[in-house]
Design an enzyme around this catalytic site. Structure first.
Site, PDB file in Angstrom:
ATOM      1  N   THR A 218       0.949  -1.375   0.036  1.00  0.00           N
ATOM      2  CA  THR A 218      -0.010  -0.162   0.025  1.00  0.00           C
ATOM      3  C   THR A 218       0.776   1.238   0.018  1.00  0.00           C
ATOM      4  O   THR A 218       0.829   2.097  -1.035  1.00  0.00           O
ATOM      5  CB  THR A 218      -1.012   0.090   1.333  1.00  0.00           C
ATOM      6  OG1 THR A 218      -1.573  -1.246   1.271  1.00  0.00           O
ATOM      7  CG2 THR A 218      -1.764   1.212   1.328  1.00  0.00           C
ATOM      8  N   ALA A 237      -0.026 -11.107  -0.381  1.00  0.00           N
ATOM      9  CA  ALA A 237      -0.771  -9.969  -0.229  1.00  0.00           C
ATOM     10  C   ALA A 237       0.210  -8.674   0.167  1.00  0.00           C
ATOM     11  O   ALA A 237       1.284  -8.808   0.179  1.00  0.00           O
ATOM     12  CB  ALA A 237      -1.900 -10.003   0.906  1.00  0.00           C
ATOM     13  N   HIS A 238      -0.290  -7.326  -0.128  1.00  0.00           N
ATOM     14  CA  HIS A 238       0.463  -6.228   0.222  1.00  0.00           C
ATOM     15  C   HIS A 238       1.224  -6.218   1.452  1.00  0.00           C
ATOM     16  O   HIS A 238       0.720  -6.499   2.676  1.00  0.00           O
ATOM     17  CB  HIS A 238      -0.475  -5.066   0.202  1.00  0.00           C
ATOM     18  CG  HIS A 238      -1.654  -4.861   0.916  1.00  0.00           C
ATOM     19  ND1 HIS A 238      -2.528  -3.986   0.854  1.00  0.00           N
ATOM     20  CD2 HIS A 238      -2.184  -5.809   1.595  1.00  0.00           C
ATOM     21  CE1 HIS A 238      -3.522  -4.356   1.676  1.00  0.00           C
ATOM     22  NE2 HIS A 238      -3.387  -5.485   2.217  1.00  0.00           N
ATOM     23  N   ASN A 239       2.328  -5.797   1.212  1.00  0.00           N
ATOM     24  CA  ASN A 239       3.216  -5.511   2.618  1.00  0.00           C
ATOM     25  C   ASN A 239       3.653  -6.942   3.432  1.00  0.00           C
ATOM     26  O   ASN A 239       4.009  -6.749   4.449  1.00  0.00           O
ATOM     27  CB  ASN A 239       2.671  -4.551   3.419  1.00  0.00           C
ATOM     28  CG  ASN A 239       2.647  -2.755   2.849  1.00  0.00           C
ATOM     29  OD1 ASN A 239       1.518  -2.711   2.382  1.00  0.00           O
ATOM     30  ND2 ASN A 239       3.632  -2.312   2.584  1.00  0.00           N
ATOM     31  N   SER A 257       0.465  -7.775   5.248  1.00  0.00           N
ATOM     32  CA  SER A 257       1.289  -7.089   6.291  1.00  0.00           C
ATOM     33  C   SER A 257       2.055  -8.272   7.250  1.00  0.00           C
ATOM     34  O   SER A 257       2.633  -7.858   8.274  1.00  0.00           O
ATOM     35  CB  SER A 257       0.723  -5.968   7.147  1.00  0.00           C
ATOM     36  OG  SER A 257       0.479  -5.071   6.547  1.00  0.00           O
TER      37      SER A 257
END
Lengths: 339, 339, 339
Positions: A218, A237-239, A257
């Site tokens: 993100t 997924a993101h991060n 995350s």
């Protein structure tokens, strides 16, 4: 097809020949399928009994395993030697050579002269492809992204903008790197998109499997550490961050995350919730669902995942439930009889 | 890189500055990574303690949270404000501009003059692309399909024939919309293909994740309602319907003809059998396997999935099984002693 | 749109008309959506009650089902007849015709003159495409690979080098066949790649779903038997074999070297570990995790998977655990009271 004497093979793998070192082999095959022209190997004790009945012309073996009547190439680690011999018998690579006239390479890119680009591949504005890398047919390298040296980007891979890929990475067909993270702010029933302005940093010596998807951060970056091996259809997924040398089997999914340590191993179809930490050298059994952080070095399994001994104990209890119901019924009857 | 004063940011998000409204920030970052040049945010109470140690130059906060010594942009909803500020700091979009000479656009198509089409994209016969939409490199828009206004169709997406995509849809790389449903009539050991003559109708404001697959209806349509958000590698079978605003996390799979209501939320790797109904606003926990219909508003979890309180109670019983076995053994011993 | 009299339809499906054989239908629809211009069908007893309220102009029925007041096309197997009638109403196929000037076909290939190749498809060196097959836009056929007769290779499919695909295969968009198997020899923390020098052999009449991934053998071949039907996003690892007629629902994952028999059926999201054998005609319920071999003909389910009756019994025991705890507590109390 290549042909080698056992002497040549032993030299290549740092081993010694027991038997006829001038014997020639022209192929490599599994112990059950091998014929007199083939060399085979046994690295797993469960296949040692097949040494008595194999038709192979020679066998690669580690210490402590006998194979009477067979030519043996004796090595320290049969599996590693097998990998080297596989490479000796490998057919020509099937990668593009040079830059195809049918590729699209934007004006301000930096494609090394030793790199190859297949037909209908796109190197978009500002992208960089370093020495000896191959970008195959239909692959897309997004704006300002960079691919390191000696990489293979297979057909129909999509790498979106501002992604960094290290050296010697292999990205298998139709994988996606740098897609938007999945984030929305919901106000009065409307899911507003959270812009995904971060990126993905892929280290050196990484493999990303066919059809896998790795979202961009993100903010900041999704990070795939050096030497990570990611199998087909995995979702990152993101991060998320993966420490170096971590191995994810097919169809694993890791939510946003989550931080995964170094040399972690996950079986197929494992799922991790977001915002947790998985310590170094953790192992997670296939199809586990991981709801919380795992300390370093532990082995977890189950849905929900728990330390494996705990899950195995629970499974044993569950298997004996029929017996437990019977014992309770017997107690009830006994007590009833006693009045 | 963009720079804004806190006054400018507050104005953009409808908030007020507490502190130095002329302070300048040039980046947006997570609270742990932020430096003095960055603005950050806290929307989740679990991160509030980090306000004491952050190096951020400013922070976006909702009501009721204090940040002594920090410049604060005070807003009604910190997460929504964060989304807006992310957009302010977003780099230039990396989408095609205009129609590439290297795209293939069939003769009888209707591509709006404001639309963009990247190299090696295909707009097949009879297809329509409305105003301001971008069809990226290697994407395929099938015969007679239509893409609405302001859509992004990322590289290597495949949209097959006669599919309708609404306005403002985002379809991430390598996703597939309109593949054949999976249906066979088996006669004497031969699986005869059931022709899949239906289509897919994708509403407005939908996102479809990287590598996701949405099959067309056998007859009629598979329907993705307005505002649905579908994450990477999700599988939607033939004739499924999703009500508006439904959110599916990564790797969910929904079998044929299942009807999912509005504003349903499913965690990652959830599976639903075919021919069931999931009511409005249902929530389903990650990796659940759903074998039957779920009434509106319920929260389900588990394999097989049950109402979450039931699953949690069952999990608690299971965790205490060792104790139960011990209690039964104690009872047996006691009764034995009593003779 | 096509129009047929019921007499024509009955002739096509080998059935007889009960009612007005000159009645005309111009569409095929589900029993709930059908109007007077449509023919519908009922093959599942659970939908028979809808025969009383349908607006359909005619209905296809097997023996033993009545539909007073409706025109009936009576057949031996309503589902098979339905499949034939679907084909009668199917729109024109949306496949490429001829060889596009925008495809890349290497010099030494063998593409039959009746085959079709879409724009931006690649037929790489030494590859073969047999009669009447269609290679759609953006698909890649690797070096020395062959595609049999009457195949459809949908857009953005990647078939890597030296893969063999039989006749009448359908490979759905963005699927991958022939990606490297996932194998590493780890020495002192470095994961050395095991070269994957084998191939994939896909039989006749096979379907491979959108986004599915089928890895090549390490040595030898991964084998997909004749008539196998593989749904979207399925993962097949190196050296797996599937016997003929096996059906895998979406998102199934099969680990390396596992041998699956003939006419096996797996539900969605099933996972199998490597190096096991699944016998002929085995059925495995959705989301099961299979840790060991399964004898022929058995039905398994669960995580970990067990014979289905065993899993169902265990589930019943688990559902009654609250009651069991109460009974044990009652026993303890009773014994306590007795002193």
């Amino acid at each position: 097809m290549a042909e080698y004497t056992l002497e040549e093979i032993a030299a290549a793998v740092g081993g010694t020949v027991e038997g006829d070192q001038s014997a020639v082999v022209s192929g490599l095959s599994g112990i059950e399928e091998a014929g007199p022209e083939d060399i085979t190997f046994v690295a797993n004790p469960k296949y040692e009994s097949l040494l008595k009945i194999t038709n192979a012309g020679a066998v690669i073996l580690g210490e402590g395993v006998d194979a009477p009547g067979l030519n043996v190439v004796r090595v320290a680690d049969a599996y590693v030697a097998f990998a080297r011999v596989l490479a000796m018998f490998a057919p020509e690579p099937a990668l593009p050579e040079g830059v195809s006239d049918l590729a699209y390479i934007a004006a301000d890119t930096d494609v090394d002269e030793s790199a190859a680009v297949g037909p209908f591949a796109v190197i978009d504005a500002g992208a960089k492809v370093a020495a000896r890398s191959a970008i195959c047919s239909g692959a897309y390298i997004g704006r300002g992204s960079s691919v390191g040296e000696d990489c293979i980007i297979y057909p129909n891979v999509t790498i979106r903008e501002r992604v960094t890929v290290g050296d010697r990475a292999i990205i298998h067909p139709n994988a996606v790197v740098g897609s938007d993270g999945f984030g929305f702010a919901t106000v009065e029933g409307v899911h507003h998109k959270i812009p995904q302005i971060g990126t993905v940093v892929v280290g050196d010596d990484v493999e990303i499997g066919a059809g896998a998807a790795i979202d961009r951060g993100t903010m900041g970056a999704t990070v795939i550490g050096d030497g990570c091996k990611i199998d087909n259809l995995v979702q990152i997924a993101h991060n998320v961050t993966l420490g170096k040398g971590t191995i994810l089997a097919a169809q694993v999914g890791i939510a946003g995350s989550t931080k995964v340590g170094e040399y972690v191993v996950m079986g197929g179809q494992v799922g991790l919730v977001g915002h947790i930490e998985v310590g170094d050298r953790v192992q997670i059994g296939a199809q586990s669902g991981v709801p919380k952080s795992i300390p370093p070095g532990e082995i977890w399994f189950g849905y929900p995942a728990r330390p494996i001994m705990e899950t195995k104990r629970t499974e044993a209890y569950i298997r004996r439930l029929g017996d437990l119901y019977a014992r309770v019924k017997a107690l009830e009857k006994k007590l009833e009889e006693k009045g």
